[in-house]
Design an enzyme around this catalytic site. Structure first.
Site, mmCIF file in Angstrom:
data_model
loop_
_atom_site.group_PDB
_atom_site.id
_atom_site.type_symbol
_atom_site.label_atom_id
_atom_site.label_comp_id
_atom_site.label_asym_id
_atom_site.label_seq_id
_atom_site.Cartn_x
_atom_site.Cartn_y
_atom_site.Cartn_z
ATOM 1 N N CYS A 13 42.048 68.647 -19.931
ATOM 2 C CA CYS A 13 42.270 68.156 -21.284
ATOM 3 C C CYS A 13 41.463 69.008 -22.254
ATOM 4 O O CYS A 13 40.316 69.340 -21.983
ATOM 5 C CB CYS A 13 41.798 66.713 -21.307
ATOM 6 S SG CYS A 13 41.456 66.098 -22.928
ATOM 7 N N THR B 23 41.485 68.113 -25.702
ATOM 8 C CA THR B 23 41.479 67.332 -26.948
ATOM 9 C C THR B 23 40.159 67.481 -27.700
ATOM 10 O O THR B 23 40.133 67.618 -28.922
ATOM 11 C CB THR B 23 41.755 65.845 -26.634
ATOM 12 O OG1 THR B 23 43.070 65.758 -26.120
ATOM 13 C CG2 THR B 23 41.650 64.964 -27.867
ATOM 14 N N THR C 227 26.565 50.208 -0.541
ATOM 15 C CA THR C 227 25.434 49.857 0.337
ATOM 16 C C THR C 227 24.112 50.194 -0.350
ATOM 17 O O THR C 227 23.154 49.438 -0.258
ATOM 18 C CB THR C 227 25.503 50.555 1.717
ATOM 19 O OG1 THR C 227 25.568 51.949 1.518
ATOM 20 C CG2 THR C 227 26.694 50.130 2.525
HETATM 21 P P1 5GP Z 1 41.125 63.854 -14.609
HETATM 22 O O1 5GP Z 1 41.097 62.840 -13.513
HETATM 23 O O2 5GP Z 1 41.926 65.064 -14.252
HETATM 24 O O3 5GP Z 1 39.760 64.195 -15.126
HETATM 25 O O4 5GP Z 1 41.859 63.155 -15.844
HETATM 26 C C1 5GP Z 1 43.166 62.673 -15.748
HETATM 27 C C2 5GP Z 1 43.607 62.131 -17.087
HETATM 28 O O5 5GP Z 1 43.582 63.147 -18.100
HETATM 29 C C3 5GP Z 1 45.023 61.646 -17.131
HETATM 30 O O6 5GP Z 1 45.203 60.407 -16.483
HETATM 31 C C4 5GP Z 1 45.318 61.604 -18.622
HETATM 32 O O7 5GP Z 1 44.819 60.439 -19.236
HETATM 33 C C5 5GP Z 1 44.509 62.785 -19.128
HETATM 34 N N1 5GP Z 1 45.377 63.954 -19.398
HETATM 35 C C6 5GP Z 1 46.348 64.475 -18.628
HETATM 36 N N2 5GP Z 1 46.898 65.566 -19.194
HETATM 37 C C7 5GP Z 1 46.277 65.728 -20.379
HETATM 38 C C8 5GP Z 1 46.431 66.659 -21.452
HETATM 39 O O8 5GP Z 1 47.206 67.598 -21.417
HETATM 40 N N3 5GP Z 1 45.620 66.465 -22.528
HETATM 41 C C9 5GP Z 1 44.730 65.431 -22.599
HETATM 42 N N4 5GP Z 1 44.018 65.296 -23.711
HETATM 43 N N5 5GP Z 1 44.550 64.557 -21.590
HETATM 44 C C10 5GP Z 1 45.312 64.699 -20.506
#
Ligand code: 5GP
Length: 370
Positions: A191, A193, A340
């Site tokens: 991500c 963002t 545990t």
């Molecule tokens: P991870 O377990 O890989 O750290 O996070 C998974 C989560 O990242 C997903 O369930 C979803 O909420 C978020 N996510 C998936 N793809 C994207 C993306 O392209 N951009 C953003 N901002 N979040 C993502």
């Protein structure tokens, strides 16, 4: 403008304090949890029962194959949104244990999404119980309106809604009809963002605050994103998450269906052969993995990135990891061990048994692979 001064924490900022415990062995720890849902009005009073770990609705993770493999192990899967209606009919109508209890249909919030769901539900109704309404930003009025509409029309489904990171919006979604709120903006492994927008919230604190709000109303939450190791997952549950959702940690397995790419590297070591000294060549296998808002995902599902949008996800290659079962056993072993250490005989009690200590160092990386 205002600044909040109290410190907000991520998984890496805390450790769980070990406590004296009467637990003899990890085998005694019960990871299964049972929930009833606040707004779900199914005909009979059905409970959720299972190990509350979810595969994310991401390409390479939320596949039918993953759903079957995880369901056999007692775990849950949110399917990717882009399966065709016919494929979904076939999948949900197949006689197989766990179809109804361990799998969620995922959807966006457009009118088209709503009518697709209507079509799928009509043909699979008694087998489709969980619906994950997933948008990147769960703060829009349109989103809560969609949840209200879905709840009005479909009282007998469990609604998962997200993503948000604050208590007041968790409450708003639950009062709009959601049963489970998905928590996490910006912590995900692929991500971007936080880089692209500057928006987000440290995930451990988000989980603590949203769990508190949800539980006050009889709702539940999912800690979604940011887990990098079994210990992070344990911290999510310790912080009060009812479920935890994983993307990156479940990527790279056979069940994700991604193409396996083989690469060759000079290992740096040289070996002696009949022809003299030669570089040793190492073979490594990888699988492509990308965020669902990345350019790669937009190209695959929507024929490109719309010009007013920017990509908020990255595309990477993760090491190929074989069958999911081995990784899950390792993960569950870690959480059992956490319980545990903390003195929790059941995962349910972990958050009550937990004292977090703030730390500046999560682990010693001196010999970690660079
Ligand atoms: P991870 O377990 O890989 O750290 O996070 C998974 C989560 O990242 C997903 O369930 C979803 O909420 C978020 N996510 C998936 N793809 C994207 C993306 O392209 N951009 C953003 N901002 N979040 C993502």
């Amino acid at each position: 403008m205002r600044i909040e001064d109290d410190s907000k924490l991520d998984y890496k900022d805390v450790l769980i304090r070990p406590k004296r415990s009467t637990l003899g062995s990890r085998k005694e720890v019960e990871l299964e949890r049972e929930f009833t849902f606040r707004n779900y009005q199914g005909e009979n009073d059905e409970h959720y029962r299972g190990i509350p770990i979810m595969a994310s609705n991401m390409d390479g993770v939320g596949t039918f194959e993953m759903a079957d493999a995880l369901s056999d192990l007692g775990l849950f899967t949110c399917l990717v949104k882009n399966y065709e209606t016919d494929e979904l009919h076939r999948f949900f109508n197949q006689e197989r244990p766990g179809r109804r209890e361990n799998v969620a249909y995922s959807t966006g919030i457009t009118a088209q999404d709503f009518s697709k769901f209507e079509g799928v539900y009509r043909q699979t109704s008694h087998r489709l119980k969980y619906v994950c309404v997933d948008v990147a930003n769960g703060y829009s009025e349109r989103f809560s309106d969609f949840i209200k509409q879905l709840r009005d029309v479909y009282p007998a489904i469990v609604i998962i809604a997200g993503n948000v990171v604050t208590g007041e919006m968790t409450e708003e979604l639950i009062l709009s009809g959601a049963d489970i709120v998905k928590v996490g903006i910006g912590p995900g492994s692929v991500c971007t963002t936080r880089i692209q927008t500057g928006v987000g919230f440290p995930q451990l604190s988000a989980v603590i605050e949203c769990a508190d709000s949800a539980h006050g109303l009889g709702g539940h939450i999912i800690a979604d994103g940011g887990c990098t190791c079994p210990g992070d997952l344990a911290k999510a549950f310790a912080a009060g998450a009812d479920f935890a959702m994983l993307g990156g940690m479940l990527a790279g397995h056979d069940e994700g269906g991604g193409e396996i790419v083989t690469r060759y590297y000079k290992s740096g070591e040289i070996t002696q052969t009949d022809a003299g000294w030669e570089d040793r060549i190492e073979e490594r296998k990888f699988v492509n993995f990308y965020g669902m808002s990345s350019k790669a995902a937009n190209e695959k599902h929507f024929g490109g990135l719309k010009e007013y949008r920017s990509s908020e996800g990255r595309e990477i290659q993760v090491p190929y990891r074989g069958k999911i079962e081995n990784s899950i056993q390792n993960l569950l072993g870690g959480i059992r061990s956490t319980c545990t250490y903390a003195g929790a005989k059941k995962l349910k009690w972990l958050s009550k048994c937990t004292t977090f200590v703030k730390t500046g160092q999560q682990f010693n990386s001196v010999f970690a692979e660079k």
